[in-house]
Design a protein around this motif. Structure first.
Motif, PDB file in Angstrom:
ATOM      1  N   LYS A   6       0.805  -1.209   0.023  1.00 58.79           N
ATOM      2  CA  LYS A   6      -0.017  -0.002  -0.033  1.00 58.79           C
ATOM      3  C   LYS A   6       0.855   1.229   0.012  1.00 58.79           C
ATOM      4  O   LYS A   6       0.481   2.123  -1.027  1.00 58.79           O
ATOM      5  N   ARG A   7       1.830   1.296   1.009  1.00 57.41           N
ATOM      6  CA  ARG A   7       2.615   2.343   0.917  1.00 57.41           C
ATOM      7  C   ARG A   7       3.668   2.918  -0.308  1.00 57.41           C
ATOM      8  O   ARG A   7       3.823   3.725  -0.725  1.00 57.41           O
ATOM      9  N   ALA A   8       4.110   1.512  -0.910  1.00 51.22           N
ATOM     10  CA  ALA A   8       4.848   1.590  -2.166  1.00 51.22           C
ATOM     11  C   ALA A   8       3.903   2.273  -3.329  1.00 51.22           C
ATOM     12  O   ALA A   8       4.245   2.936  -3.924  1.00 51.22           O
ATOM     13  N   LEU A   9       2.907   1.845  -3.487  1.00 50.53           N
ATOM     14  CA  LEU A   9       1.924   2.235  -4.600  1.00 50.53           C
ATOM     15  C   LEU A   9       1.459   3.689  -4.229  1.00 50.53           C
ATOM     16  O   LEU A   9       1.486   4.319  -5.116  1.00 50.53           O
ATOM     17  N   LYS A  10       1.193   4.029  -2.964  1.00 47.64           N
ATOM     18  CA  LYS A  10       0.807   5.498  -2.615  1.00 47.64           C
ATOM     19  C   LYS A  10       2.217   6.234  -3.149  1.00 47.64           C
ATOM     20  O   LYS A  10       1.969   7.347  -3.501  1.00 47.64           O
ATOM     21  N   GLY A  11       3.153   5.994  -2.909  1.00 43.83           N
ATOM     22  CA  GLY A  11       4.404   6.566  -3.016  1.00 43.83           C
ATOM     23  C   GLY A  11       4.799   6.852  -4.621  1.00 43.83           C
ATOM     24  O   GLY A  11       5.460   7.790  -5.223  1.00 43.83           O
ATOM     25  N   ARG A  17       7.048   8.986 -15.434  1.00 39.97           N
ATOM     26  CA  ARG A  17       5.811   8.443 -16.127  1.00 39.97           C
ATOM     27  C   ARG A  17       6.056   6.929 -16.705  1.00 39.97           C
ATOM     28  O   ARG A  17       5.463   6.141 -16.686  1.00 39.97           O
ATOM     29  N   LYS A  18       7.314   6.749 -17.221  1.00 39.17           N
ATOM     30  CA  LYS A  18       7.627   5.716 -17.984  1.00 39.17           C
ATOM     31  C   LYS A  18       8.593   4.443 -16.855  1.00 39.17           C
ATOM     32  O   LYS A  18       8.603   3.483 -17.391  1.00 39.17           O
ATOM     33  N   ALA A  19       8.707   5.084 -15.788  1.00 41.89           N
ATOM     34  CA  ALA A  19       9.310   4.219 -14.569  1.00 41.89           C
ATOM     35  C   ALA A  19       8.431   3.226 -14.300  1.00 41.89           C
ATOM     36  O   ALA A  19       7.148   3.345 -14.291  1.00 41.89           O
ATOM     37  N   LYS A  20       9.011   1.947 -14.005  1.00 41.52           N
ATOM     38  CA  LYS A  20       8.195   0.993 -13.247  1.00 41.52           C
ATOM     39  C   LYS A  20       8.342   0.805 -11.903  1.00 41.52           C
ATOM     40  O   LYS A  20       9.287   1.168 -11.056  1.00 41.52           O
ATOM     41  N   LEU A  21       7.514   0.255 -10.973  1.00 41.54           N
ATOM     42  CA  LEU A  21       7.342   0.229  -9.779  1.00 41.54           C
ATOM     43  C   LEU A  21       7.470  -1.212  -9.511  1.00 41.54           C
ATOM     44  O   LEU A  21       6.726  -2.115  -9.801  1.00 41.54           O
ATOM     45  N   PHE A  22       8.805  -1.924  -8.822  1.00 44.30           N
ATOM     46  CA  PHE A  22       8.931  -3.177  -8.518  1.00 44.30           C
ATOM     47  C   PHE A  22       8.546  -3.416  -7.202  1.00 44.30           C
ATOM     48  O   PHE A  22       9.013  -2.728  -6.215  1.00 44.30           O
ATOM     49  N   LEU A  23       7.527  -4.295  -7.052  1.00 48.26           N
ATOM     50  CA  LEU A  23       6.979  -4.693  -5.454  1.00 48.26           C
ATOM     51  C   LEU A  23       7.593  -6.293  -5.335  1.00 48.26           C
ATOM     52  O   LEU A  23       7.183  -7.265  -5.895  1.00 48.26           O
ATOM     53  N   ASN A  24       8.233  -6.108  -4.104  1.00 49.44           N
ATOM     54  CA  ASN A  24       8.573  -7.619  -3.722  1.00 49.44           C
ATOM     55  C   ASN A  24       7.288  -8.316  -3.214  1.00 49.44           C
ATOM     56  O   ASN A  24       6.582  -7.668  -2.125  1.00 49.44           O
ATOM     57  N   PHE A  35      -4.999 -14.187   1.624  1.00 46.28           N
ATOM     58  CA  PHE A  35      -4.577 -13.089   0.500  1.00 46.28           C
ATOM     59  C   PHE A  35      -5.704 -12.227  -0.032  1.00 46.28           C
ATOM     60  O   PHE A  35      -6.899 -13.038  -0.361  1.00 46.28           O
ATOM     61  N   VAL A  36      -5.809 -11.068   0.037  1.00 46.78           N
ATOM     62  CA  VAL A  36      -6.922 -10.342  -0.388  1.00 46.78           C
ATOM     63  C   VAL A  36      -6.869 -10.130  -1.932  1.00 46.78           C
ATOM     64  O   VAL A  36      -6.185  -9.128  -2.382  1.00 46.78           O
ATOM     65  N   SER A  37      -7.858 -10.782  -2.708  1.00 41.11           N
ATOM     66  CA  SER A  37      -7.579 -10.875  -4.139  1.00 41.11           C
ATOM     67  C   SER A  37      -8.127  -9.226  -4.540  1.00 41.11           C
ATOM     68  O   SER A  37      -9.285  -8.706  -3.943  1.00 41.11           O
ATOM     69  N   GLY A  38      -7.535  -8.413  -5.338  1.00 44.51           N
ATOM     70  CA  GLY A  38      -7.797  -7.355  -5.855  1.00 44.51           C
ATOM     71  C   GLY A  38      -7.415  -6.076  -5.094  1.00 44.51           C
ATOM     72  O   GLY A  38      -7.578  -5.015  -5.583  1.00 44.51           O
ATOM     73  N   PHE A  39      -6.433  -6.420  -4.200  1.00 43.85           N
ATOM     74  CA  PHE A  39      -6.202  -5.357  -3.172  1.00 43.85           C
ATOM     75  C   PHE A  39      -5.177  -4.396  -3.997  1.00 43.85           C
ATOM     76  O   PHE A  39      -5.234  -3.056  -3.968  1.00 43.85           O
ATOM     77  N   THR A  40      -4.442  -4.879  -4.668  1.00 46.51           N
ATOM     78  CA  THR A  40      -3.201  -4.315  -5.569  1.00 46.51           C
ATOM     79  C   THR A  40      -4.177  -3.355  -6.661  1.00 46.51           C
ATOM     80  O   THR A  40      -3.741  -2.206  -6.726  1.00 46.51           O
ATOM     81  N   LYS A  41      -5.033  -4.058  -7.163  1.00 48.67           N
ATOM     82  CA  LYS A  41      -5.612  -3.458  -8.332  1.00 48.67           C
ATOM     83  C   LYS A  41      -6.257  -2.157  -7.760  1.00 48.67           C
ATOM     84  O   LYS A  41      -6.523  -1.178  -8.521  1.00 48.67           O
ATOM     85  N   ASP A  42      -7.008  -2.629  -6.611  1.00 48.10           N
ATOM     86  CA  ASP A  42      -7.943  -1.315  -6.165  1.00 48.10           C
ATOM     87  C   ASP A  42      -6.845  -0.161  -5.681  1.00 48.10           C
ATOM     88  O   ASP A  42      -7.459   1.116  -6.058  1.00 48.10           O
ATOM     89  N   LYS A  43      -5.924  -0.378  -5.261  1.00 45.48           N
ATOM     90  CA  LYS A  43      -5.026   0.440  -4.930  1.00 45.48           C
ATOM     91  C   LYS A  43      -4.356   1.490  -6.273  1.00 45.48           C
ATOM     92  O   LYS A  43      -4.144   2.574  -6.164  1.00 45.48           O
TER      93      LYS A  43
END
Length: 193
Positions: A6-11, A17-24, A35-43
């Motif tokens: 959640k914090r990584a997506l918020k930041g 614009r063209k950079a990627k966010l890598f999430l471990n 595991f909450v399905s759809g959590f990442t997509k919602d954020k």
């Protein structure tokens, strides 16, 4: 893991614009019943991002309890537009099988294979082999833990496309550009290669 994501997506709203966010992510967490399905997509929607902005880094250091289930889950996320990266490659469980199963977009070569690579012909040979395979299979390599000018020059010479490490820039909550001096060095190395 949910809080970190959640914090990584918020930041990430501040990323270029063209950079990627890598999430471990630990693959077994994605398979957990809690595991909450759809959590990442919602954020992602909440913060105005797109699924193709996000790369899930699945660590090579954890074993999957159910390989077939993980392969299905990876396919599911790829269909939604997410990319996959295999993290810490060269240190964990059944590396070549994991590489085959996940068919990642990115493979992050572990620090242990990059540290002092310019001094070790075996490390250079392994990375060179990975470069050839990555070109045949259509994924990109990222050298982790580049800490010296010599390591950077060596991985560029071997054909590794991307890198990360303290030599290129320190971790930071803001999206900082690599120093101009380092960028100039990289351009010079590519001209030599």
């Amino acid at each position: 893991e949910k809080l970190c994501r959640k914090r990584a997506l918020k930041g990430a709203v501040y990323k270029p614009r063209k950079a990627k966010l890598f999430l471990n992510v630990d693959g077994n967490v994605m398979l957990d019943d809690q595991f909450v399905s759809g959590f990442t997509k919602d954020k992602i929607r909440k913060y105005g991002l797109k699924t193709n902005d996000v790369v899930f880094e699945i660590t090579e250091r954890s074993d999957f309890n159910n390989r077939e289930q993980m392969k299905d889950l990876v396919k599911h996320y790829k269909k939604q537009g997410f990319s996959m990266a295999l993290d810490d490659f060269g240190t964990g469980y059944s590396g070549l099988n994991r590489l085959h199963d996940l068919e990642p977009r990115y493979v992050k070569i572990d620090y242990s294979l990059i540290h002092d690579i310019h001094k070790d012909s075996s490390q250079m040979s392994l990375v060179e082999m990975l470069v050839g395979h990555s070109k045949n299979m259509g994924y990109s390599l990222i050298a982790e833990g580049i800490e010296t000018k010599e390591e950077l020059e060596c991985v560029i010479h071997l054909g590794v496309e991307y890198g990360q490490g303290f030599y290129l820039g320190m971790p930071n909550e803001h999206f900082l550009e690599t120093e101009a001096e380092i960028v100039d060095e990289i351009k010079q190395y590519y001209r030599k290669s």
